[in-house]
Design a protein around this motif. Structure first.
Motif, short mmCIF file in Angstrom:
data_model
loop_
_atom_site.label_atom_id
_atom_site.label_comp_id
_atom_site.label_asym_id
_atom_site.label_seq_id
_atom_site.Cartn_x
_atom_site.Cartn_y
_atom_site.Cartn_z
N UNK A 1 1.91 29.87 -2.06
CA UNK A 1 2.77 28.88 -1.42
C UNK A 1 3.87 28.45 -2.40
N UNK A 2 4.90 27.75 -1.90
CA UNK A 2 6.02 27.34 -2.76
C UNK A 2 5.68 26.14 -3.64
N UNK A 3 4.77 26.33 -4.56
CA UNK A 3 4.34 25.26 -5.47
C UNK A 3 4.13 25.86 -6.85
N UNK A 4 4.48 25.11 -7.88
CA UNK A 4 4.35 25.59 -9.26
C UNK A 4 3.70 24.52 -10.12
N UNK A 5 2.70 24.92 -10.90
CA UNK A 5 2.16 24.03 -11.93
C UNK A 5 3.12 24.08 -13.11
N UNK A 6 3.48 22.92 -13.61
CA UNK A 6 4.47 22.88 -14.68
C UNK A 6 4.25 21.69 -15.60
N UNK A 7 4.89 21.76 -16.76
CA UNK A 7 4.88 20.66 -17.72
C UNK A 7 6.21 19.92 -17.61
N UNK A 8 6.13 18.66 -17.27
CA UNK A 8 7.30 17.78 -17.24
C UNK A 8 7.43 17.14 -18.62
N UNK A 9 8.61 17.25 -19.23
CA UNK A 9 8.84 16.72 -20.57
C UNK A 9 9.83 15.57 -20.55
N UNK A 10 9.64 14.63 -21.45
CA UNK A 10 10.64 13.59 -21.67
C UNK A 10 11.68 14.18 -22.62
N UNK A 11 12.73 14.73 -22.05
CA UNK A 11 13.73 15.43 -22.86
C UNK A 11 14.61 14.48 -23.67
N UNK A 12 14.47 13.18 -23.45
CA UNK A 12 15.17 12.22 -24.29
C UNK A 12 14.43 11.98 -25.60
N UNK A 13 13.18 12.41 -25.68
CA UNK A 13 12.40 12.25 -26.91
C UNK A 13 12.96 13.16 -27.99
N UNK A 14 12.98 12.70 -29.26
CA UNK A 14 13.41 13.57 -30.36
C UNK A 14 12.59 14.85 -30.45
N UNK A 15 11.37 14.83 -29.94
CA UNK A 15 10.54 16.03 -29.97
C UNK A 15 11.09 17.13 -29.07
N UNK B 1 3.78 15.66 -19.04
CA UNK B 1 2.79 15.63 -17.96
C UNK B 1 2.59 17.04 -17.43
N UNK B 2 1.35 17.34 -17.09
CA UNK B 2 1.02 18.59 -16.40
C UNK B 2 0.73 18.26 -14.96
N UNK B 3 1.44 18.92 -14.04
CA UNK B 3 1.33 18.57 -12.62
C UNK B 3 1.63 19.80 -11.78
N UNK B 4 1.52 19.67 -10.48
CA UNK B 4 1.88 20.73 -9.55
C UNK B 4 3.01 20.22 -8.66
N UNK B 5 4.14 20.91 -8.66
CA UNK B 5 5.31 20.47 -7.89
C UNK B 5 5.45 21.32 -6.64
N UNK B 6 5.46 20.65 -5.50
CA UNK B 6 5.61 21.31 -4.20
C UNK B 6 7.10 21.38 -3.86
N UNK B 7 7.62 22.59 -3.67
CA UNK B 7 9.04 22.77 -3.36
C UNK B 7 9.31 22.84 -1.86
N UNK B 8 8.28 22.57 -1.04
CA UNK B 8 8.46 22.73 0.40
C UNK B 8 8.23 21.46 1.19
N UNK B 9 8.01 20.30 0.53
CA UNK B 9 7.86 19.07 1.30
C UNK B 9 9.13 18.79 2.09
N UNK B 10 10.28 19.12 1.49
CA UNK B 10 11.51 19.32 2.26
C UNK B 10 11.59 20.83 2.45
N UNK B 11 11.54 21.33 3.69
CA UNK B 11 11.42 22.79 3.88
C UNK B 11 12.49 23.62 3.20
N UNK B 12 13.69 23.07 2.99
CA UNK B 12 14.68 23.73 2.16
C UNK B 12 14.47 23.22 0.73
N UNK B 13 14.10 24.09 -0.24
CA UNK B 13 13.84 23.62 -1.60
C UNK B 13 14.99 22.83 -2.22
N UNK B 14 16.19 22.98 -1.68
CA UNK B 14 17.31 22.20 -2.20
C UNK B 14 17.00 20.72 -2.18
#
Length: 503
Positions: free
Chosen positions: A248-262, A396-409
């Motif tokens: 299905x159109x879902x991906x497990x991914x790591x969300x990062x705080x890109x404002x962090x110096x790390x 964060x480690x999570x699963x993001x669903x790209x189809x809750x709006x049927x157009x992934x846009x």
């Protein structure tokens, strides 16, 4: 209309086999009911076919009628006109009038969420139809109207703009609601479509994956969603169950705080990505080698998956080289240090998706190999968006669903706009990506849209504001007491109204 006592969930035992109620269809998932508002719990109410949206979607994401029986778009592509389904009534018996639909959508638009971010100029009721005018051509509007937060409620559902009663227009109406875990519903006497063969249904939110599997196994549910990978093969051997598994159109991914110096430098994000053994985790923890994520969008999203992108892969030597470029050097116990500070952070994840804590633990060991100390915190899923908003989230480690709006846009506009999104980018934005997404919303030409989708995928692949880990197989257990139930790959509906009792 609703019973809302503050009751706790009864203890769930594990009998060998439960005796089901003859006409009760029982649904079990991990998702809690967080109130009556569609913006908070519409994903439950629309999937149970209690609430309807103006437009639905088929398995391929194409729009299909729901409360709107038909629609037209003006020549200048700025005005959408929706004709409502003749004879449609809310569960309190009142007609589904255009003015009521407009009022419900206006309220949704005023809240923080999808509709409020769209280029909508006005919502009006005109000659019994709903008319939506936009400030510029916006091709994916229909897909946004299929999102659960756009569920239509009757005027009597509101008191001072707050939802006090769940009065929808679907084939089922709620008879009892015990947030955050239970709901009961029955066929609506005011439904004018084909009467559902299933007369009554119940819904239970059970957080533990093993509990859900045990309920499927023992006959305590007709449909169990979000099965843990390690339970699927066991359930397949149960002759009373059908196990439906699909990409299905879902991906497990790591969300990062890109404002962090790390993580502010893309080389650091690339190094984290290079440290991950995606193939090993997919094979051993997910029991699905094909789910190894080589890019953000899975092959199930054929229009967004770009086969020519260089695949994400493991390369510890390159990861160490990139980190050394950034000034990170081995310190005590092998943990990298820079300016006297260790490369250490906390990754939040949650057990609603039962495989996530195990994946997080595996990644903790993999990052340790390149000198990064990652602590794992298993929290309530709500702590991820809360941490995004208050700035405390590191990763964060999570699963993001790209189809809750049927157009992934729709999801991408929400996740990667200038402010980022609760479940998308944090502390990162790309003017180039924002421009591409805006062009996609205004472009109808298929070739131009394909090129823009490829450009968007490439920007995200190179910058890695989120790090893909694995693609998603949806496994659902269905009792063989039920016939004609087709699993929705977009997870918009359980489709109970279209099923029947077997035999």
């Amino acid at each position: 209309m609703l019973s809302l006592p503050l009751l706790s969930l009864p203890f769930l035992s594990r009998p060998g086999r439960a005796q089901p109620a003859a006409d009760l269809f029982r649904v079990v998932t991990s998702q809690e009911i967080n109130g009556l508002d569609p913006a908070r719990s519409g994903y439950v109410f629309t999937r149970l076919q209690v609430l309807e949206t103006l437009v639905g979607a088929d398995d391929g994401g194409l729009p299909v009628p729901q409360l709107a029986s038909a629609w037209t778009l003006s020549e200048d592509r700025l005005a959408w006109r929706f004709t409502l389904r003749p004879g449609a009534r809310f569960h309190d018996g009142t007609p589904v009038a255009a003015a009521a639909v407009v009022a419900s959508l206006e309220r949704a638009r005023a809240q923080t969420g999808l509709l409020g971010n769209l280029p909508i100029a006005s919502l009006t009721a005109e000659d019994g139809a709903v008319v939506i005018r936009t400030t510029r051509p916006f091709a994916p509007l229909l897909a946004f109207l299929a999102h659960y937060s756009s569920g239509i409620l009757a005027p009597a559902a509101f008191e001072d703009q707050a939802v006090r009663h769940l009065i929808g227009s679907g084939p089922y109406q709620v008879t009892r609601l015990l947030p955050p875990q239970r709901l009961e519903a029955e066929r609506s006497a005011h439904w004018t479509g084909a009467a559902p063969a299933i007369a009554r249904l119940s819904y239970l939110a059970a957080g533990r994956g093993e509990t859900r599997a045990a309920m499927a196994e023992s006959g305590q549910a007709e449909l169990v969603a979000q099965l843990a990978p390690e339970t699927v093969e066991r359930l397949r051997r149960n002759p009373r169950l059908l196990i439906d598994t699909r990409a299905i159109p879902r991906t497990r991914l790591i969300k990062l705080n890109c404002a962090s110096p790390l993580f502010s430098d893309p080389r650091a994000r690339r190094a984290l990505s290079l440290a991950l053994d995606r193939a090993g985790m997919a094979a051993t923890l997910l029991r699905s080698p094909a789910s190894t994520a080589t890019q953000l969008f899975p092959p199930a999203m054929a229009e967004w998956h770009v086969a020519s992108l260089p695949p994400l892969a493991r390369d510890l030597a390159e990861a160490r080289r990139l980190l050394a470029q950034l000034g990170w050097q081995p310190g005590p116990e092998g943990i990298l240090q820079r300016d006297g500070q260790p490369f250490a952070f906390t990754l939040r994840t949650f057990s609603d998706r039962p495989e996530l804590p195990g994946l997080a633990t595996a990644m903790q060991a993999q990052l340790r190999e390149i000198g990064i100390a990652m602590k794992v915190a298993v929290v309530n899923s709500g702590e991820i968006p809360a941490g995004h908003r208050d700035g405390t989230l590191e990763a964060a480690l999570m699963a993001r669903n790209f189809s809750l709006v049927p157009d992934p846009l729709g999801t991408l506009l929400q996740d990667y706009g200038p402010q980022g999104g609760d479940w998308g980018a944090m502390g990162w934005s790309s003017p180039a990506l924002v421009a591409v997404l805006e062009q996609l919303g205004a472009t109808a030409d298929p070739a131009a849209r394909a090129a823009l989708r490829g450009r968007a995928a490439s920007i995200l692949h190179d910058a890695l504001p989120v790090i893909p880990v694995s693609w998603f197989d949806l496994s659902t257990a269905i009792s063989r007491r039920v016939a004609g139930l087709a699993v929705d790959p977009l997870e918009l509906s359980f489709r109970i109204a279209g099923s029947r009792w077997a035999g």
